[in-house]
Scaffold this motif. Structure first.
Motif, mmCIF file in Angstrom:
data_model
loop_
_atom_site.group_PDB
_atom_site.id
_atom_site.type_symbol
_atom_site.label_atom_id
_atom_site.label_comp_id
_atom_site.label_asym_id
_atom_site.label_seq_id
_atom_site.Cartn_x
_atom_site.Cartn_y
_atom_site.Cartn_z
ATOM 1 N N GLY A 281 0.589 -1.164 0.032
ATOM 2 C CA GLY A 281 0.012 0.250 0.039
ATOM 3 C C GLY A 281 0.646 1.257 0.193
ATOM 4 O O GLY A 281 0.888 2.405 -0.644
ATOM 5 N N SER A 282 2.051 1.064 0.490
ATOM 6 C CA SER A 282 3.168 2.242 0.940
ATOM 7 C C SER A 282 3.845 2.392 -0.838
ATOM 8 O O SER A 282 3.840 4.041 -1.095
ATOM 9 C CB SER A 282 3.914 2.166 1.783
ATOM 10 N N ASN A 383 -8.711 5.283 9.225
ATOM 11 C CA ASN A 383 -7.648 5.702 10.000
ATOM 12 C C ASN A 383 -8.462 7.287 11.036
ATOM 13 O O ASN A 383 -7.118 7.262 11.713
ATOM 14 C CB ASN A 383 -6.528 5.565 9.082
ATOM 15 N N ASP A 411 -6.750 6.156 -2.032
ATOM 16 C CA ASP A 411 -6.649 6.173 -1.148
ATOM 17 C C ASP A 411 -7.633 4.428 -0.901
ATOM 18 O O ASP A 411 -7.962 4.703 0.492
ATOM 19 C CB ASP A 411 -5.925 6.552 -0.048
ATOM 20 N N GLN A 414 -7.782 0.508 2.620
ATOM 21 C CA GLN A 414 -8.617 0.073 2.977
ATOM 22 C C GLN A 414 -10.100 -0.384 2.844
ATOM 23 O O GLN A 414 -10.639 -1.167 3.024
ATOM 24 C CB GLN A 414 -9.100 1.118 4.418
HETATM 25 N N1 PMP Z 1 -3.321 3.461 3.396
HETATM 26 C C1 PMP Z 1 -3.895 3.012 4.331
HETATM 27 C C2 PMP Z 1 -5.252 3.513 4.566
HETATM 28 C C3 PMP Z 1 -3.084 1.989 5.191
HETATM 29 O O1 PMP Z 1 -4.888 1.840 5.880
HETATM 30 C C4 PMP Z 1 -2.303 2.016 4.838
HETATM 31 C C5 PMP Z 1 -2.047 0.957 5.633
HETATM 32 N N2 PMP Z 1 -2.561 0.442 7.307
HETATM 33 C C6 PMP Z 1 -1.377 1.892 3.719
HETATM 34 C C7 PMP Z 1 -1.704 3.084 3.162
HETATM 35 C C8 PMP Z 1 0.003 1.134 3.721
HETATM 36 O O2 PMP Z 1 -0.125 -0.002 3.077
HETATM 37 P P1 PMP Z 1 1.236 -1.057 3.039
HETATM 38 O O3 PMP Z 1 1.542 -1.073 5.185
HETATM 39 O O4 PMP Z 1 0.126 -2.022 3.126
HETATM 40 O O5 PMP Z 1 2.490 -0.242 3.082
#
Ligand code: PMP
Length: 598
Positions: A281-282, A383, A411, A414
């Motif tokens: 996700g990052s 979040n 994004d 989630q």
């Molecule tokens: N975006 C959101 C909304 C998230 O909740 C998260 C992870 N909690 C991320 C990005 C990052 O994802 P990852 O841990 O796979 O890098």
């Protein structure tokens, strides 16, 4: 031993693979080539052949070899590994090797002892044999069933054994846990956060259930990564079949990445879409931001306060979570959380009043010379405490950003893949399509995969200025997982289930709220529910400590939920999408008891 064999081993043999077995696979029955003693030239002595469990041949060979070894456990593992290299073994078979070896050696001792007592010919060699086998037998007994099973599983790359309830006692499990915690702290660092006052040692997952090392089942109402359920058989088959065929990078032409991208693109109806595959996700939010900057030519961005969008250097600036506003880099502006429970605006005009904060942020970014390249928002607002966002809010903010020359990065890490029930993507639930959509978490049901879905124009702006390649991103196994997830979402109608079961769950939670004043608010959408705990409904004093207590108590009752929100007082309920009403009932009963005990 005979009792154990009769009660715990014999009943299992019928379900294993049976075939004709040699039944005396000891080294005296192996011929080697005259000029090469390493080369097996033949096997003799077929007089004992029977139809029996395949694993018996492995155990008989291991029993013979281990009698001569200083370390019988290593010898057993070597024999099993050798067999497994030619004919793959199954976990159920491997778990019985120890008992079958013990049974074989014990039978040999008994038979020889009986023959010594009832001689029909020379007995000296039998006496020598018994004298030699006893110590080996003692060494095997001393090693113990659990140790040998664990060593065998490790050698053959099977995950740890998952016991049935009551098969492992709690004290034994606690000792193992303590040892693991110590090694973990030393090797992974003491700050790697663990859930719960007493952390859980999980060994297996299936559907909505997780099983700990004592075999205890926990209802998983927390994890959204196993989107279609833990260890879904369709995903499992897809991954393993693909890995057996090919796992390379996108540097070669391969069909399943194109097929998968086509399926993802088809979930958008507002024009053609293209995909870039990454691993998390990052990485997806990071590349999304790079795309937005290059496309818009602007270097400022807007996020909602306390957002979390990932952990890369660039995205850390988009993830202030608890950081004071003064410490947020100047190219990032936060806008106020549109919280209709705690926030300043709670009436019908809340959407416009909250969205107006984007005007301020845009003006500030323009004045500082950055301009607004993008607004990045988690469409589910998980979040931010799983808040109920006023209808129309997101569109108002996005329209303002677009008018100022920026794009909307949804994004969907989630929210994506139908989590919010009515649509595949969370932004669509808000009535907005995004120029850039970042995907992660549920996309591969646990396999490392992320994706960015955007327009051909934005991708062109990006690739014009940078060559982009991810070694693992979009590899055939990841795409097989992603594609299998889409299959299950369709086949098991998981969006409809998210709507129905999610609503059923929130109805039950609201009924609880009528009896427990601690429950200040119940919120959510689709398969997401947030339960905000307060000490006083009028003052909304957050019940932070109580929230921790409730989460730990629910774990003791066999239900896993999480904690969310800036005040640490919101229960996060975000189960796999295959969660059903009877699971919701189980959760509600546990929450009822946990809250009543506060
Ligand atoms: N975006 C959101 C909304 C998230 O909740 C998260 C992870 N909690 C991320 C990005 C990052 O994802 P990852 O841990 O796979 O890098």
């Amino acid at each position: 031993m005979i009792d154990h064999f009769a009660d715990r081993v014999l009943p299992l043999l019928g379900d294993l693979r049976w075939q004709i077995i040699h039944n005396d696979t000891n080294s005296s029955n192996v011929l080697v080539a005259e000029d090469d003693p390493e080369l097996i030239a033949g096997i003799i002595d077929y007089g004992d052949m029977i139809h029996a469990p395949l694993i018996s041949d492995v155990a008989i060979a291991a029993a013979g070899i281990c009698q001569h070894a200083d370390d019988p456990v290593s010898a057993i593992c070597e024999v099993a590994k050798g067999f497994d290299g030619v004919t793959p073994l199954e976990a159920e078979e491997v778990d019985l090797i120890y008992d079958l070896v013990i049974a074989r050696v014990a039978s040999e001792i008994l038979i020889c002892t009986w023959r010594i007592a009832n001689p029909t010919g020379p007995i000296e060699y039998l006496k020598d044999f018994v004298a030699q086998v006893w110590p080996a037998f003692d060494r095997l007994l001393a090693a113990g069933r659990e140790t040998v099973r664990a060593r065998l599983r490790g050698a053959l790359k099977f995950p740890p054994f998952c016991p049935g309830p009551g098969e492992i006692d709690q004290a034994e499990a606690d000792t193992v846990l303590e040892e693991m915690l110590e090694r973990r702290r030393a090797l992974l660092g003491p700050k790697l956060y663990l859930f719960y006052d007493r952390p859980l040692h999980m060994v297996r997952g299936e559907g909505v259930w997780l099983y700990d090392a004592t075999g205890r089942a926990y209802l998983d109402a927390y994890n959204n990564v196993p989107h279609v359920g833990h260890s879904h058989p369709h995903v499992l088959r897809s991954i393993t079949r693909q890995y057996a065929a090919l796992c390379t990078s996108t540097r070669y032409v391969y069909g399943n990445i194109i097929d998968y991208a086509e399926r993802l693109a088809a979930t958008f109806t507002d024009g053609p879409r293209v995909c870039v595959f990454v691993n998390s996700g990052s990485e997806a939010t990071d590349i999304s931001w790079r795309m937005a900057k290059m496309h818009s030519g602007k270097s400022g961005a807007i996020i909602i306060e306390k957002a979390y969008h990932g952990g890369t250097d660039a995205i850390d600036a988009f993830s202030p979570t608890d950081r004071p506003v003064g410490e947020i880099p100047a190219h990032i502006r936060t806008i106020v959380t549109p919280d209709t429970y705690r926030g300043a605006f709670r009436g019908n005009d809340a959407a416009a009043l909250y969205a107006a904060d984007a005007d301020r942020a845009i003006a500030e970014l323009d004045a500082a010379g950055y301009g607004v390249g993008a607004v990045m928002i988690d469409s589910s607002f998980v979040n931010h405490g799983i808040i109920d966002v006023p209808a129309g809010y997101l569109k108002l903010v996005v329209d303002k950003v677009r008018a100022a020359g920026g794009v909307f990065i949804a994004d969907e890490v989630q929210a994506g893949f139908g989590r919010m029930g009515s649509h595949m993507w969370g932004c669509q639930v808000h009535g907005v399509e995004a120029e850039i959509v970042a995907l992660g978490k549920p996309i591969g049901n646990g396999l490392a995969l992320g994706a960015i879905i955007t327009t051909p124009e934005i991708l062109a702006s990006f690739t014009e200025k940078t060559g982009y390649f991810s070694t693992f991103g979009g590899n055939p196994v990841a795409c097989a997982a992603g594609s299998a997830v889409l299959d299950v979402i369709e086949d098991e109608q998981l969006l409809a289930n998210a709507m129905e079961t999610g609503e059923y769950l929130r109805r039950g939670l609201r009924a609880l709220a009528q009896r427990h004043p601690l429950i200040g608010d119940v919120r959510g959408i689709g398969m997401i529910a947030g339960v905000e705990l307060v000490r006083d409904r009028a003052t909304q004093e957050p019940a932070k400590q109580e929230t921790k207590q409730v989460i730990n108590a629910m774990k003791e009752k066999g239900v896993l939920v999480g904690r969310e929100g800036g005040l640490g007082n919101v229960l996060k309920i975000r189960p796999p999408m295959v969660f059903k009403p009877d699971n919701a009932d189980f959760l509600i009963a546990a929450l009822d008891e946990a809250v009543a005990a506060i």
